[in-house]
Design a protein around this motif. Structure first.
Motif: not given
Length: 466
Positions: A205-227
């Protein structure tokens, strides 16, 4: 009820009745399959469900056992909103990290494992050996892409993992974070959108902030990763320039994408022409019999930019990482030249010498055993001391637990009170572009467990109660 749900309910009932006792081993998957006439997948799904509920626990190379003490259940799949957002987390991250560095602090909030877990004396001998035999011309020849022997050793490990990466495709960097940042800069420009997990590693997230990029957070399973369903929707809606993921033992969740899901991930991103920045710094710290497959293994289009380092598994402080950026290798190499020129030559030579001696695998086996044991002790302590309603992940590698406290808890307030008791934690809002997860914390079990750690978990649980 589905077959696996029926089997899971039956086993849970036997545990509740005391027929199956704490610590008792369950029948193997094959035995259950033959006895009940069901598929191995049905048995695995039943066991996974019971493990997620804390009824049973897996022990690599040993099987499944009734939990000695009923562990808290796992968190649910995250459900962030699908909006694109500017990132503003650095001030919070620096505030938390600065407050956690006081001498004598119990380092549950640390991002690093204990340096006592690494073969520092052997590495020191490799530094001495390699510098005595140094070729003066290597000070020029080892500019990017880096030392040829070290890249050859890394390429050999890729081949063992089934990923077709040649030594010439590897670029040595100052740690994995530089590799990740260079890859990000190669494919994105200010104002572009990047997809990340939810929760996500704060350095991403800090890298995105420094480079002035936007983030989209995607649903993620606690065992199997991103949905992947949520990912497909985000790809259609936001047209991102990159996807930054930890596919193995994600920080902070510890999630691990199954091989078939990694393959589907790469296929989906290739269809959209979106590069995957694969952050794989914890991939060697697995507790099972085999290293998890890399997403890079399934990359036939050159879109996976695989990044890793030796900092978390062998040589903290040496700051040697690398990128295998596929079709973007030339762009990443030029960015490396124009930003930091080259990684330190003594560190590269020392690691090449150490890897050439053949003791790396033995060290990794010992390290994994210690980390797995410490994970179990922390899980047991959380089950003992934390309030009812707590949920916690059960990672199969790495050295982080993600703890979801009961609704209404305040992780930042808990962080402040824990610091007063000499305990550091990583509060959940650090891991979200929107500073979500106000009732969650990340805990590090990568430091040698002793009575001090046990007492600190007891204190932390008492603070969480209040």
């Amino acid at each position: 009820m589905k077959l696996y749900e029926t089997l899971a309910a039956e086993i849970e009932g036997l545990v509740a009745q005391g027929v199956l006792r704490p610590g008792e081993k369950l029948p193997s998957v094959r035995a259950q399959q033959e006895r009940r006439g069901v598929s191995p997948s049905t048995v695995f799904q039943a066991y996974y469900q019971l493990e997620a509920k804390g009824v049973i626990q897996s022990r690599p190379r040993s099987g499944y056992f009734v939990a000695a003490r009923r562990a808290p259940p796992e968190p649910e799949v995250s459900r962030p909103d699908a909006a694109s957002t500017a990132v503003d987390v650095s001030s919070l991250v620096f505030q938390v990290l600065d407050a956690s560095r006081a001498p004598g602090m119990v380092p549950f909030g640390s991002a690093f494992p204990s340096p006592l877990l690494f073969p520092l004396e052997k590495l020191a001998r490799s530094v001495s050996n390699s510098m005595r035999l140094i070729d003066p011309w290597s000070t020029v020849a080892d500019l990017p892409p880096g030392n040829a022997e070290l890249r050859r050793q890394i390429a050999l490990r890729y081949q063992l993992d089934g990923a077709p990466v040649a030594a010439d495709d590897i670029i040595i960097t100052n740690g994995a974070l530089e590799a990740l940042n260079l890859c990000l800069q190669a494919v994105a420009r200010p104002g572009d959108t990047v997809l990340v997990e939810s929760p996500s590693f704060y350095a991403a997230l800090q890298s995105l902030e420094r480079l002035e990029l936007k983030a989209v957070e995607v649903a993620t399973h606690p065992r199997e990763g991103m949905d992947l369903g949520a990912l497909a929707q985000a790809l259609d809606q936001h047209k991102p320039k990159a996807c930054w993921l930890m596919t193995s033992f994600q920080n902070p969740l510890g999630s691990l994408m199954p091989p078939e899901k990694k393959q589907a991930l790469v296929t989906l991103l290739a269809q959209h022409g979106v590069p995957l920045i694969e952050d794989d710094v914890y991939g060697e710290l697995y507790f099972g019999a085999h290293r998890p497959a890399l997403a890079k293994r399934y990359d036939s289009e050159g879109i996976v930019m695989h990044c890793s380092s030796f900092s978390k598994c062998l040589a903290p402080g040496f700051r040697v990482g690398w990128a295998a950026p596929g079709r973007y290798a030339r762009a990443v190499e030029r960015l490396k030249l124009t930003t930091s020129l080259a990684a330190a030559m003594p560190s590269q030579l020392a690691l090449a010498d150490y890897l050439g001696q053949g003791g790396y695998e033995r060290h990794l086996r010992q390290l994994r055993v210690v980390l797995e044991r410490q994970r179990d002790r922390m899980l047991d302590a959380i089950a003992t001391h934390f309030p009812a309603g707590t949920r916690v992940t059960r990672p199969q590698g790495g050295y982080f637990l993600w703890v979801e406290l009961p609704a209404g808890s305040d992780a930042l307030a808990l962080h402040a009170r824990a610091l007063a008791e000499g305990i550091s934690i990583a509060p959940g809002p650090m891991f979200s572009a929107k500073r979500d997860y106000a009732h969650c914390i990340r805990l590090n079990y990568g430091h040698l467990w002793d009575a001090t750690h046990e007492s600190a978990l007891s204190t932390l649980g008492h603070l969480a109660h209040s």
